[in-house]
Design a protein around this motif. Structure first.
Motif, PDB file in Angstrom:
ATOM      1  N   THR A  13       1.004  -1.251  -0.233  1.00 33.62           N
ATOM      2  CA  THR A  13       0.213  -0.142   0.453  1.00 33.62           C
ATOM      3  C   THR A  13       0.912   1.898  -0.145  1.00 33.62           C
ATOM      4  O   THR A  13       1.374   1.603   0.419  1.00 33.62           O
ATOM      5  CB  THR A  13      -1.199   0.261   1.126  1.00 33.62           C
ATOM      6  OG1 THR A  13      -0.480   0.923   2.642  1.00 33.62           O
ATOM      7  CG2 THR A  13      -1.869  -1.190   1.259  1.00 33.62           C
ATOM      8  N   GLY A  15      -0.433   3.653   1.801  1.00 34.45           N
ATOM      9  CA  GLY A  15      -1.767   4.893   2.373  1.00 34.45           C
ATOM     10  C   GLY A  15      -0.422   5.299   3.766  1.00 34.45           C
ATOM     11  O   GLY A  15       1.261   5.736   3.465  1.00 34.45           O
ATOM     12  N   LYS A  48       0.113   5.198  -8.693  1.00 32.35           N
ATOM     13  CA  LYS A  48      -0.118   5.345  -6.622  1.00 32.35           C
ATOM     14  C   LYS A  48       1.215   5.318  -6.534  1.00 32.35           C
ATOM     15  O   LYS A  48       2.334   6.190  -5.823  1.00 32.35           O
ATOM     16  CB  LYS A  48      -0.900   5.560  -6.055  1.00 32.35           C
ATOM     17  CG  LYS A  48      -2.262   5.761  -6.005  1.00 32.35           C
ATOM     18  CD  LYS A  48      -3.057   4.932  -5.044  1.00 32.35           C
ATOM     19  CE  LYS A  48      -3.825   4.879  -4.017  1.00 32.35           C
ATOM     20  NZ  LYS A  48      -5.011   4.251  -3.502  1.00 32.35           N
ATOM     21  N   TRP A 135       4.536  -1.526  17.302  1.00 34.83           N
ATOM     22  CA  TRP A 135       5.940  -1.082  16.974  1.00 34.83           C
ATOM     23  C   TRP A 135       5.633  -0.566  18.920  1.00 34.83           C
ATOM     24  O   TRP A 135       7.446  -0.391  19.243  1.00 34.83           O
ATOM     25  CB  TRP A 135       6.088   0.537  16.401  1.00 34.83           C
ATOM     26  CG  TRP A 135       4.821   1.301  16.354  1.00 34.83           C
ATOM     27  CD1 TRP A 135       3.651   1.616  15.937  1.00 34.83           C
ATOM     28  CD2 TRP A 135       4.541   2.567  16.192  1.00 34.83           C
ATOM     29  NE1 TRP A 135       2.824   2.173  16.438  1.00 34.83           N
ATOM     30  CE2 TRP A 135       4.127   3.748  16.519  1.00 34.83           C
ATOM     31  CE3 TRP A 135       6.614   3.784  16.304  1.00 34.83           C
ATOM     32  CZ2 TRP A 135       4.082   4.901  16.258  1.00 34.83           C
ATOM     33  CZ3 TRP A 135       6.457   4.848  15.944  1.00 34.83           C
ATOM     34  CH2 TRP A 135       5.091   5.873  16.027  1.00 34.83           C
ATOM     35  N   ARG A 179     -11.592   3.965   6.119  1.00 39.81           N
ATOM     36  CA  ARG A 179     -11.483   2.959   7.151  1.00 39.81           C
ATOM     37  C   ARG A 179     -12.287   3.559   8.255  1.00 39.81           C
ATOM     38  O   ARG A 179     -12.403   2.558   9.422  1.00 39.81           O
ATOM     39  CB  ARG A 179     -10.590   2.435   7.340  1.00 39.81           C
ATOM     40  CG  ARG A 179      -9.361   3.234   7.662  1.00 39.81           C
ATOM     41  CD  ARG A 179      -7.962   3.017   7.960  1.00 39.81           C
ATOM     42  NE  ARG A 179      -6.877   3.491   8.968  1.00 39.81           N
ATOM     43  CZ  ARG A 179      -6.564   3.087   9.753  1.00 39.81           C
ATOM     44  NH1 ARG A 179      -7.392   2.452  10.488  1.00 39.81           N
ATOM     45  NH2 ARG A 179      -5.869   4.167  10.481  1.00 39.81           N
TER      46      ARG A 179
HETATM   47  N1  LIG Z   1       1.281   1.925  13.477  1.00 35.52           N
HETATM   48  C1  LIG Z   1       1.034   2.895  13.863  1.00 35.52           C
HETATM   49  O1  LIG Z   1       0.792   3.903  13.697  1.00 35.52           O
HETATM   50  C2  LIG Z   1      -0.392   2.989  12.433  1.00 35.52           C
HETATM   51  C3  LIG Z   1      -0.368   4.058  12.089  1.00 35.52           C
HETATM   52  C4  LIG Z   1      -2.213   4.138  11.528  1.00 35.52           C
HETATM   53  C5  LIG Z   1      -2.726   3.493  10.403  1.00 35.52           C
HETATM   54  N2  LIG Z   1      -1.919   2.257  11.359  1.00 35.52           N
HETATM   55  C6  LIG Z   1      -2.581   0.860  11.072  1.00 35.52           C
HETATM   56  O2  LIG Z   1      -2.628   0.858   9.260  1.00 35.52           O
HETATM   57  C7  LIG Z   1      -3.509   0.434   9.005  1.00 35.52           C
HETATM   58  C8  LIG Z   1      -3.568   1.270   7.843  1.00 35.52           C
HETATM   59  O3  LIG Z   1      -4.192   2.509   8.276  1.00 35.52           O
HETATM   60  P1  LIG Z   1      -3.681   3.490   7.378  1.00 35.52           P
HETATM   61  O4  LIG Z   1      -4.287   4.795   7.879  1.00 35.52           O
HETATM   62  O5  LIG Z   1      -2.335   3.475   6.370  1.00 35.52           O
HETATM   63  O6  LIG Z   1      -4.958   3.712   5.705  1.00 35.52           O
HETATM   64  P2  LIG Z   1      -4.733   4.483   4.681  1.00 35.52           P
HETATM   65  O7  LIG Z   1      -3.984   5.985   4.808  1.00 35.52           O
HETATM   66  O8  LIG Z   1      -6.455   4.590   4.640  1.00 35.52           O
HETATM   67  O9  LIG Z   1      -3.722   3.570   3.383  1.00 35.52           O
HETATM   68  C9  LIG Z   1      -4.621   2.390   3.566  1.00 35.52           C
HETATM   69  C10 LIG Z   1      -4.345   1.384   2.031  1.00 35.52           C
HETATM   70  O10 LIG Z   1      -4.585   0.521   1.902  1.00 35.52           O
HETATM   71  C11 LIG Z   1      -4.824   0.122   0.500  1.00 35.52           C
HETATM   72  N3  LIG Z   1      -6.417  -0.169   0.644  1.00 35.52           N
HETATM   73  C12 LIG Z   1      -6.980  -1.080  -0.299  1.00 35.52           C
HETATM   74  N4  LIG Z   1      -7.512  -1.455   0.090  1.00 35.52           N
HETATM   75  C13 LIG Z   1      -8.603  -0.605   0.667  1.00 35.52           C
HETATM   76  C14 LIG Z   1     -10.233  -0.302   0.275  1.00 35.52           C
HETATM   77  N5  LIG Z   1     -10.921  -0.517   0.302  1.00 35.52           N
HETATM   78  N6  LIG Z   1      -9.811   1.141   1.126  1.00 35.52           N
HETATM   79  C15 LIG Z   1      -9.237   1.209   1.695  1.00 35.52           C
HETATM   80  N7  LIG Z   1      -7.428   1.282   1.664  1.00 35.52           N
HETATM   81  C16 LIG Z   1      -7.746   0.350   0.972  1.00 35.52           C
HETATM   82  C17 LIG Z   1      -5.358   1.932   0.075  1.00 35.52           C
HETATM   83  O11 LIG Z   1      -3.518   1.933  -0.746  1.00 35.52           O
HETATM   84  P3  LIG Z   1      -3.003   1.152  -2.021  1.00 35.52           P
HETATM   85  O12 LIG Z   1      -4.332   2.282  -2.538  1.00 35.52           O
HETATM   86  O13 LIG Z   1      -2.194   1.825  -2.472  1.00 35.52           O
HETATM   87  O14 LIG Z   1      -3.216  -0.208  -2.421  1.00 35.52           O
HETATM   88  C18 LIG Z   1      -4.635   2.262   1.056  1.00 35.52           C
HETATM   89  O15 LIG Z   1      -3.931   3.498   0.640  1.00 35.52           O
HETATM   90  C19 LIG Z   1      -4.859  -0.305   9.629  1.00 35.52           C
HETATM   91  O16 LIG Z   1      -4.422  -1.273   9.844  1.00 35.52           O
HETATM   92  C20 LIG Z   1      -4.280   0.734  10.584  1.00 35.52           C
HETATM   93  O17 LIG Z   1      -4.582   0.575  12.133  1.00 35.52           O
HETATM   94  C21 LIG Z   1      -0.940   2.008  12.378  1.00 35.52           C
END
Ligand SMILES: NC(=O)c1ccc[n+]([C@@H]2O[C@H](COP(=O)([O-])OP(=O)(O)OC[C@H]3O[C@@H](n4cnc5c(N)ncnc54)[C@H](OP(=O)(O)O)[C@@H]3O)[C@@H](O)[C@H]2O)c1
Length: 359
Positions: A13, A15, A48, A135, A179
């Motif tokens: 991803t 994201g 992307k 983390w 999400r």
């Molecule tokens: N460890 C941390 O500090 C931390 C912080 C934030 C989030 N997280 C975790 O990371 C995960 C993602 O969170 P995020 O905030 O990065 O989400 P996000 O910004 O919405 O990104 C998710 C990515 O997943 C892909 N994707 C595939 N199918 C999707 C769908 N149906 N709807 C939305 N996205 C879809 C897309 O990437 P592509 O289009 O490039 O395939 C999208 O950019 C979650 O499980 C969250 O709990 C962890």
């Protein structure tokens, strides 16, 4: 850098979390334990992926794929990082495991414990490394805090921890596809941020190693807005010690509070400080010394440097595990991933939050 061992990452991803993770992987760190190479990026759209690479790892020349599957099957990729919303983690992990690729998968590991068990059973069968990216558990601050609490017992016998994570997400203003808003994508404060409050309580109340930790008793309440869980309040009680955790999360807090955790013991307390509960940067020990009228409170602050966001601690440990041929990480073993998911299942059962996959 050249004498360090190297590991080649396939990033799933483009994201938000993938951006943050990659920014930390490419940081120039004098004390890095591993040379992290961004080998491939998999996205739903090639464009992307190209934009992501140009912005977040301009010195690397990763292979960009318009699918995740191609990353799993790229023989030049040593480990995949999964940054999709929680609802996709199970399938992404199963696909990567089928291709025999080691995995670092974001939290929440899956939507429920049944999904986590399914993934980890597949990993065991295929003998593939899997690690949930909690983390927080890899930060030096957490290790020092646990040493002071459980080995030096600087605040005596710990009896209670308060831990909170509060954000303002204004759920009704978000598009239904977000999400944070769509329960099909795992929306809800508990799996997104309450998992950190829970982790603070588990790490500070239970002196055991993650592999031998205790399953606490749970009393929980949750509130919903437009069908999304927006506030969770949980009491944990450890039967063996009577220790209690007060664990809360909300996505309704209009201004940023900076309350992370307070750990209370028979000789004092500790406040954890930082911009968010996932990014603690210091803690202060308040210890009562002396007795009677001469009793006083002595304060000592422990500061930890802010380097990037701090994702490289888990990345270094993941790489070292894989290079050493391990299948699990000692700070977040499979049993602990399942325990956390079981606790969150029970909180959701009592709080009335059901995902479609719960059956
Ligand atoms: N460890 C941390 O500090 C931390 C912080 C934030 C989030 N997280 C975790 O990371 C995960 C993602 O969170 P995020 O905030 O990065 O989400 P996000 O910004 O919405 O990104 C998710 C990515 O997943 C892909 N994707 C595939 N199918 C999707 C769908 N149906 N709807 C939305 N996205 C879809 C897309 O990437 P592509 O289009 O490039 O395939 C999208 O950019 C979650 O499980 C969250 O709990 C962890």
């Amino acid at each position: 850098m050249s004498e360090l061992p190297s590991i080649r990452w396939g990033i799933i991803t483009t994201g938000l979390i993938s951006q943050w993770f990659v920014e930390d992987l490419v940081l120039d760190r004098p004390d890095a334990k591993v040379n992290h190479i961004i080998q491939a990026i998999g996205s739903s759209a090639l464009e992307k992926g190209n934009q992501f690479a140009a912005k977040y790892c301009p010195q690397s020349s990763p292979t960009i794929y318009g699918s995740y599957e191609e990353v799993y099957n790229d023989p030049a990729v040593d480990v995949v990082y999964i940054g999709t919303p929680h609802s996709f983690h199970k399938q992404n992990c199963l696909d990567a495991i089928r291709a025999g690729k080691p995995i670092l998968c974001e939290k929440a590991f899956t939507l429920n414990a049944a999904e986590a068990r399914e993934v980890l059973a597949a990993a065991a069968e295929k003998n593939v490394y899997v690690h949930e990216a909690m983390w927080l558990r890899h930060r030096p601050l957490v290790h020092e805090l646990r040493r002071l609490l459980h080995e030096e017992k600087v605040i005596g016998d710990v009896f209670r921890t308060f831990a909170d994570f509060a954000l303002n997400l204004d759920i009704p203003s978000l598009p239904p596809t977000s999400r944070y808003r769509d329960p099909a994508l795992g929306a809800g404060s508990l799996l997104d941020i309450g998992i950190y409050s829970l982790t603070w309580a588990m790490l500070t109340l239970d002196p055991g190693s993650p592999a031998s930790s205790e399953l606490p008793r749970i009393s929980a309440s949750q509130t919903h807005l437009h069908g999304v869980e927006v506030t969770s309040s949980v009491l944990l009680k450890y039967a063996s010690s009577g220790r209690q955790g007060i664990v809360t999360s909300t996505t309704m807090q209009p201004v940023d509070p900076v309350h992370i955790a307070q750990i209370q013991g028979t000789k004092g307390y500790i406040n954890v400080e930082g911009p968010t509960p996932s990014m603690p940067l210091s803690f202060t020990v308040y210890e009562r010394v002396g007795g009677g009228s001469s009793a006083k409170t002595v304060e000592k602050k422990y500061d930890f440097p802010r380097i990037g966001r701090g994702y490289f601690y888990e990345a270094d440990n993941t790489a070292l595990d894989i290079l050493a041929g391990k299948k699990e990480n000692a700070l977040m073993p499979w049993s602990e991933t399942i325990r956390v998911m079981e606790i969150m299942d029970e909180i959701r059962r009592q709080g009335g939050t059901k995902y479609a996959v719960d059956g």
